[in-house]
Design a protein around this motif. Structure first.
Motif: not given
Length: 415
Positions: A231-233, A210-215, A276-282
């Protein structure tokens, strides 16, 4: 730099951030020395220092300064967001963040015409969809001889067969991979090669369907809300796999990696996604960050090709990974030819090669001269935009560096 924002204006978070960034600039001009557009055009307004002054005037006097025109927007459009100026800056000015704020403001003050808005919308919608982009490239290759010369160069040849990827579940270590939007249609072998190489090192590499363009495409074409929605998706697509033990999210396109690493900052004020965004970036890793920590000697590879490596701006300036790929390739036995002015942009700049074609072509040709000076057998890079842009010169072959590694391993097996 002194600023003159009113107390009312400073209630706006964007203005507050701009005020902080502007005040960190000492207008020394060191940034112009490494700015590719300033070097070519020699116009202060096409260098970081000049653009900072333009943005300052725009934000302080958006409704009253008659000098703020479509010309102001053009100077901001020409910026490649290569962030070379940030590497050079002795004061740590976060120029790319100021540029994002300025681009929002100039669009509100000087709206684009309908034709340009429609073109940028279609660019975002088509290039941001892997399926649509793949179909477009396939059709464009079929009609390439009929296209005008200015468009013909933008149509890459058909990519090679990517071959098979290892089946997941072979190893206890597991990582996710961002497939990307244009890369599946332009260079499907890149991620397949990455999966094969990591498989040899005992790591499963699997996509999240389900992941797509990074944004980044939307965000840097000033559709920032759409970019954050993408990004949220992606976070939603990756989160179950992260909870299930995926140790990293790997990007083979450094432009995507640079943007995913900013998810945490960009969504810091979103209560539903901040953590969640912070975790993904890490957990976001450029492919080279994974390989440089692995026992590459286990591959027992002695690369035979001589390569010139083009280090994308998003790898060396945005992610701070200059020299990392060169070190990995050297460890694997490849001979690297010298590249003068390796810190300078090739002109791709995301979609700049499409929206600013004349400037992009001049930068490409200058970069190709530097890359070819050592007579390499191939040019390798770490970002699909740079790869396609450099390859459009139709000279020395250009590919992703992991494909050179994978090819050498396959050749070693059959020889």
């Amino acid at each position: 730099m002194q600023t003159h924002f009113s107390a009312t204006a400073l209630q706006d978070p964007g203005i507050r951030e701009a005020d902080r960034i502007l005040r960190s600039c000492v207008h020394c001009g060191f940034c112009n020395a490494t700015c590719p557009t300033y070097q070519l055009l020699g116009d202060e307004r096409d260098g970081p220092r000049g653009r900072i002054y333009l943005i300052k005037a725009l934000l302080e006097h958006a409704d009253t300064d008659p000098r703020i025109t479509a010309g102001t927007r053009l100077h901001l459009d020409r910026c490649l967001t290569c962030r070379n100026c940030e590497t050079t800056c002795p004061s740590g000015v976060e120029y790319h963040r100021l540029l994002d704020i300025g681009r929002v403001a100039i669009e509100a003050r000087v709206p684009r015409g309908l034709r340009e808005r429609a073109f940028r919308y279609l660019l975002r919608r088509v290039m941001g969809s892997a399926r649509a982009a793949t179909v477009l490239f396939r059709v464009a290759r079929g009609v390439r001889p009929l296209l005008p010369a200015s468009l013909r160069d933008k149509v890459p040849p058909a990519p090679p067969d990517p071959g098979e990827r290892p089946q997941p579940g072979r190893h206890p270590r597991r990582m996710l991979i961002l497939e990307g939007c244009v890369q599946p249609g332009l260079s499907p072998n890149t991620n397949a090669a990455a999966a094969r190489v990591l498989d040899r090192l005992g790591i499963d590499l699997q996509p999240a369907a389900a992941a797509g363009c990074c944004g980044a495409l939307d965000y840097h074409l000033n559709a920032q809300r759409s970019g954050l929605d993408r990004a949220r998706a992606n976070i939603d697509a990756w989160w179950p796999e992260i909870e299930a033990g995926a140790e990293a999210i790997v990007q083979t396109a450094s432009g995507c990696g640079a943007f995913v690493k900013e998810y945490g900052r960009l969504l810091a004020d979103d209560p539903a996604y901040a953590e969640k965004a912070a975790t993904v970036s890490r957990r976001a890793r450029d492919l080279v960050e994974v390989l440089q920590k692995e026992p590459l000697e286990r591959l027992e590879l002695q690369g035979a090709e001589s390569l010139a490596f083009h280090c994308p701006c998003t790898l060396q300036h945005a992610q701070g990974l200059g020299g990392a790929v060169e070190t990995v390739l050297s460890r694997l036995g490849f001979r690297l030819t010298p590249v003068a002015d390796a810190h300078l942009c090739c002109g791709s700049g995301g979609t700049n090669s499409i929206t600013q074609p004349t400037l992009a072509r001049r930068l490409r040709d200058r970069k190709m001269r530097a890359l070819e000076a050592g007579n390499p057998e191939r040019i390798v890079t770490a970002n699909i935009g740079c790869q396609v842009h450099l390859a459009s010169a139709r000279r020395t072959p250009v590919r992703h560096w992991i494909e050179a590694v994978d090819s050498a391993l396959q050749h070693q097996e059959t020889s």
